[in-house]
Scaffold this active site. Structure first.
Site, PDB file in Angstrom:
ATOM      1  N   GLU A 360     -67.543  -5.298  -4.889  1.00  0.00           N
ATOM      2  CA  GLU A 360     -67.319  -6.572  -5.574  1.00  0.00           C
ATOM      3  C   GLU A 360     -68.357  -6.768  -6.678  1.00  0.00           C
ATOM      4  O   GLU A 360     -68.116  -7.461  -7.664  1.00  0.00           O
ATOM      5  CB  GLU A 360     -67.362  -7.740  -4.571  1.00  0.00           C
ATOM      6  N   HIS A 391     -64.932  12.130  14.892  1.00  0.00           N
ATOM      7  CA  HIS A 391     -63.637  12.437  15.498  1.00  0.00           C
ATOM      8  C   HIS A 391     -62.483  11.975  14.620  1.00  0.00           C
ATOM      9  O   HIS A 391     -61.346  11.919  15.059  1.00  0.00           O
ATOM     10  CB  HIS A 391     -63.535  11.787  16.877  1.00  0.00           C
ATOM     11  N   LYS A 519     -55.465 -15.627  -6.084  1.00  0.00           N
ATOM     12  CA  LYS A 519     -55.375 -16.932  -5.434  1.00  0.00           C
ATOM     13  C   LYS A 519     -54.418 -17.844  -6.194  1.00  0.00           C
ATOM     14  O   LYS A 519     -53.608 -18.552  -5.594  1.00  0.00           O
ATOM     15  CB  LYS A 519     -56.758 -17.594  -5.379  1.00  0.00           C
TER      16      LYS A 519
END
Lengths: 556, 396
Positions: A360, A391, A519
């Protein structure tokens, strides 16, 4: 050599040219060769400061390259920029704000910026008083019962930082008069709330509404849900607002409007970026877990790095070196992804936290002078607790086609302070820690040296699919132990690393315009899903198609 | 018989009184750490204190230090509280070095949890060991011992049982008054008795909270339950919870014993939690009455000890009340006929605590009065309300 402030990478740069030619000389040299040529490589390319050691000898560098990188930092005026950071200057120029997260960890008696220090400590002391009251079992809900569960409602910086630190320092949980649990709720779809609310008692639950702007829809929608949950159980009255909510924000008037009582409003300031805010009252869940003394230690650790960053010469300055090495990998060796691999399960959320901090901050392409950058900026940051990742994606690190740089992080000591949570099983757990450490060292060896890390017997007649090329660069960061102080140091190291890179790339790391627009567009779509608007013809064909399915389903 | 009694518990005092009064020659060594012959006790029970004075004069009771004890003592009684375990083992070590002709009667009346007596027995292995549970009730010390229907005795050996019966014949003349059982069983019985009583108190308190919400008078419920002869009335008074050092310690010991056996049982932990909650109940009533706004108010409290007729404030609800009220910025006017000195010893001088010798002085200028008398309801709500008070009881 004459340099201009704000000089961009597109302009002629002797340091860049120098580094480019050094790269050409080195590009075919394997890390095996670099280590073979110099037995003192670890001493040359590692730095120890306070509780931290940074080993960067497994990077594809030599002394000339380090010198060249420091030269680049000088050419970019990094020294001046650090001074600007540690001042009230509005270096977040697109939002016309300073970036003074360092002020949040100034000691109370600091003579540096005394007025800001005082503001900061007034709020910290108010937070400490609340923590004290909760810990002593005297913070009460509407019915007079003692609060035993605290739920932090926040998203982004108001969630990731506190969540990461609270989890990382779980071994430092302080005993409280009554059992106290801290929970985190962030997602706007209410997933975590629906899981949590049916386990909690309204009478004994306190909510922290943590939002810098106090207008974040994710947070406010969760807050509204819990308010209704409380009202359903305890009735509609002002005792609920007065006793079950604490607000943390820069906007007291918005907190008041929502209903947060004046004495339950903790303030921060515009000059704290969300992703740099865990040191402020946004860190309340941290203080609730590790106590007031623990929180002060966390701040002290970060302050130690602030001092180190400002006063240490670049070639032994940990955040500067981390930033420069990142740029070297990214811009010269063309390594576009960076993996963060803690060998300590408590750092489970560290990679997620760094994703926000780094991507960001530096995931941008317009320079401070308005020009587009010509080089790659922030790499893709990812990671996972190392032993588990072994793994999962280590296969790709060792034998895939991507080049990846890595940060290995591990505490030297663990299970050594007789904490009640593990004391009974300490011996067996210490052995497990040694197992994790040996894996940490083994993986960075194998990444760097490939087949050479294996014994000669193993190498003979090894089929190609069993071979390791190596030459993947990595840093190893060792902490004396993972405690509030050393974690404060570790986080501040990465914060300043990000700043160093922003200076090299000439971008503003403190804004986040790329997350604002979504937004707004969501606000266009919401009325359609709520059946307040029917006309969907203004949207693109894909969105229209998806909307039809969703609306159709909802109607059916 | 010649009997030596070690320890400074109320039980040690009561045994000294009772045994000397019935003609045994008693040597009481109350402080095993001291080499001086000065008895230190300050029981909260006036009856016991008076009888001790009387027996000292009569000559059947003597204070003694270990080194002055005669060697021909027939029986030794050990009565310590749970914090004094190390003293006991030092004492046993010293006894072992004395030229005593073994076996002697050894009575452990200290509650050191399960296997406590066995650990003592390991040091003086030749002697005849007995465990007598200390079920003495503070505030009613003498009667609670002498009027027990049956005396629990941890002892299976016949010769030892005879000695115990002889020692206690003045109070327990009948064979059937003794209930003999293995030592471990007796130790567990002692804890179980405390656990049962605590459970009854927490049960009625839990019901009282519910009764309040449903508009039921818990006093009616309690009377009704007590009328059932399977249940009876003891330990069924709703109130501010149980206290007392030994009782509370027993409940915790039993709870942890249960937990450590790996049996999944949460009953006793709940009993304890309910009780801790209950100690604050009057605070919560104030909180609700004043809508959570107690800042700057003055609250009077009558009663600080954990029950009547004692100055002991160990594990009393008063501590929870004071902490809770102070945290809200309340000034407390406290009256107690016996316990104010103990309160002052713990909390010292502070501006938000005013100790009042007179009960009416305490309510001067107070916003409210809390009664913590023996931790239960004592007023008739209708009468008190008719006098013009806003009255709130527990569960009614």
């Amino acid at each position: 050599m004459m340099t201009q402030p704000n000089q961009s990478l597109t302009q002629k740069s002797s340091a860049m040219e120098n580094l480019s030619s050094l790269k050409t000389q080195l590009i075919d040299t394997h890390l095996n060769t670099l280590f073979a040529e110099d037995t003192k490589r670890f001493n040359r390319f590692s730095v120890e400061y306070d509780q931290i050691v940074l080993d960067f000898s497994k990077h594809r560098i030599n002394q000339s390259i380090i010198n060249g990188l420091v030269e680049l930092a000088d050419e970019r005026n990094l020294g001046q920029w650090i001074q600007k950071l540690f001042s009230t200057e509005l270096i977040n120029y697109t939002e016309r704000r300073a970036a003074m997260h360092w002020a949040l960890r100034l000691p109370k008696d600091s003579s540096f910026q005394p007025e800001i220090t005082e503001q900061v400590h007034v709020q910290l002391d108010r937070m400490y008083a609340l923590v004290e009251k909760i810990h002593s079992g005297q913070y009460r809900g509407a019915t007079g019962e003692v609060i035993q569960d605290v739920v932090n409602i926040g998203v982004g910086g108001s969630d990731l930082g506190p969540l990461m630190v609270t989890h990382a320092l779980s071994d430092f949980k302080v005993p409280t008069a009554k059992p106290l649990a801290v929970h985190f709720v962030s997602t706007m779809d209410g997933s975590q709330l629906s899981e949590l609310l049916h386990q909690l008692r309204p009478e004994t639950t306190l909510f922290i509404i943590s939002s810098k702007s106090f207008s974040t829809i994710d947070t406010l929608s969760n807050a509204q849900t819990v308010r209704q949950w409380l009202e359903k159980a305890l009735g509609y009255n002002d005792k609920i607002l007065k006793n079950h909510f604490i607000g943390v924000s820069t906007k007291p008037e918005k907190m008041t409007e929502w209903g947060i009582a004046a004495d339950k409003q903790l303030l921060l300031w515009d000059w704290v970026g969300g992703r740099y805010s865990l040191w402020s009252c946004i860190g309340l869940p941290i203080a609730l877990t590790i106590g007031i003394q623990g929180f002060k230690q966390l701040l002290a650790g970060a302050h130690a790095i602030d001092q180190h960053f400002q006063t240490t010469s670049f070639e032994v300055n940990i955040p500067v070196l981390m930033g420069l090495l990142g740029a070297w990998n990214n811009n010269f060796l063309d390594i576009q992804t960076h993996a963060v691999l803690p060998y300590d399960g408590r750092l489970k959320y560290f990679a997620a936290y760094l994703q926000q901090l780094e991507m960001e901050s530096n995931g941008k392409s317009i320079q401070r002078d308005g020009e587009k950058v010509s080089l790659a900026t922030c790499p893709i940051v990812w990671g996972e607790v190392g032993p588990n990742a072994q793994h999962a994606f280590y296969q790709l690190l060792h034998q895939g086609t991507h080049k990846v740089s890595c940060d290995f992080i591990a505490p030297v000591k663990r299970y050594n302070s007789n904490q009640f949570t593990y004391a009974e099983n300490a011996d067996a757990l210490i052995e497990q820690h040694h197992l994790a450490l040996s894996n940490c060292l083994a993986q960075s060896r194998l990444l760097a040296f490939g087949n050479q890390a294996l014994s000669q017997d193993e190498l003979n007649e090894l089929p190609r699919y069993k071979q390791y090329e190596g030459n993947q660069p990595s840093s190893t960061i060792l902490l004396k132990e993972l405690n509030p102080y050393s974690l404060g140091m570790l986080i501040a190291m990465y914060e300043h690393k990000v700043f160093v890179q922003s200076v090299l790339w000439n971008i503003n790391p403190f804004d986040q315009w790329g997350v604002e627009k979504g937004k707004e567009i969501a606000n266009q779509l919401l009325p359609i899903l709520n059946h307040e608007i029917d006309d969907i013809s203004t949207f693109d064909a894909s969105t229209q198609g998806l909307l039809r399915i969703i609306l159709g389903k909802m109607n059916g | 018989m010649k009997i030596a009694i070690f320890g400074n518990t109320l039980y040690a005092g009561v045994m000294s009184v009772l045994l000397s009064e019935s003609g045994h020659q008693v040597f009481w060594c109350s402080d095993t750490q001291s080499n001086e012959n000065n008895l230190q006790y300050a029981f909260h029970d006036e009856n016991v204190n008076q009888l001790l004075e009387k027996q000292l004069k009569s000559g059947f009771l003597n204070y003694a230090v270990l080194s002055e004890l005669p060697l021909d003592i027939d029986g030794y009684v050990f009565s310590f509280n749970q914090t004094q375990e190390t003293f006991v083992f030092q004492l046993l070590g010293k006894l072992k070095q004395r030229n005593i002709i073994h076996p002697k009667l050894m009575i452990n009346a200290s509650t050191f949890g399960l296997h406590g007596t066995e650990k003592m027995q390991k040091i003086l292995a030749e002697d005849d060991w007995v465990y007598l549970p200390d079920t003495i009730q503070e505030g009613n010390a003498l009667q609670s011992l002498t009027q027990a229907k049956q005396l629990i005795v941890g002892c299976l050996d016949h010769r030892t049982q005879c000695k115990v019966k002889e020692l206690l014949r003045p109070f327990f003349p009948l064979e059937q008054q003794f209930l003999f059982m293995p030592i471990l069983d007796a130790e567990f019985t002692k804890l179980s008795i405390s656990g049962m009583l605590a459970t009854r108190i927490s049960y009625i308190n839990d019901l009282a909270v519910v009764a309040e919400k449903l508009g039921i008078d818990i006093a009616s419920v309690r009377q009704g339950m007590a009328a059932d002869n399977r249940i009876g009335s003891a330990y069924l008074s709703p109130g501010a919870g149980f206290g007392g050092e030994n009782f509370s310690h027993d409940v915790l010991t039993l709870a942890s014993t249960v937990a450590n056996t790996g049996v999944k049982s949460q009953l006793l932990a709940q009993v304890w939690d309910i009780n801790e909650q209950q100690k604050e109940i009057l605070f919560r009533k104030l909180w609700n009455y004043y809508h959570g706004d107690l800042q700057g108010k003055t609250i009077a409290i009558w009663g600080a000890s954990f029950k009547e007729n004692t100055s002991s404030i160990q594990q009393s609800p008063i501590h929870h009340m004071l902490k809770a009220l102070w945290a809200q910025g309340v000034t407390v006017h406290l009256h107690d006929p016996q316990a104010l000195d103990e309160i002052e010893m713990i909390y010292g001088q502070r501006s938000d605590l005013i100790l009042c010798q007179n009960q009416y002085e305490a309510v001067q200028n107070a916003h409210a009065l809390c009664l913590i008398l023996d931790g239960r309801n004592i007023y008739d709500p209708h009468y008190v309300k008719a006098q013009g008070f806003a009255y709130i009881g527990v569960g009614r």
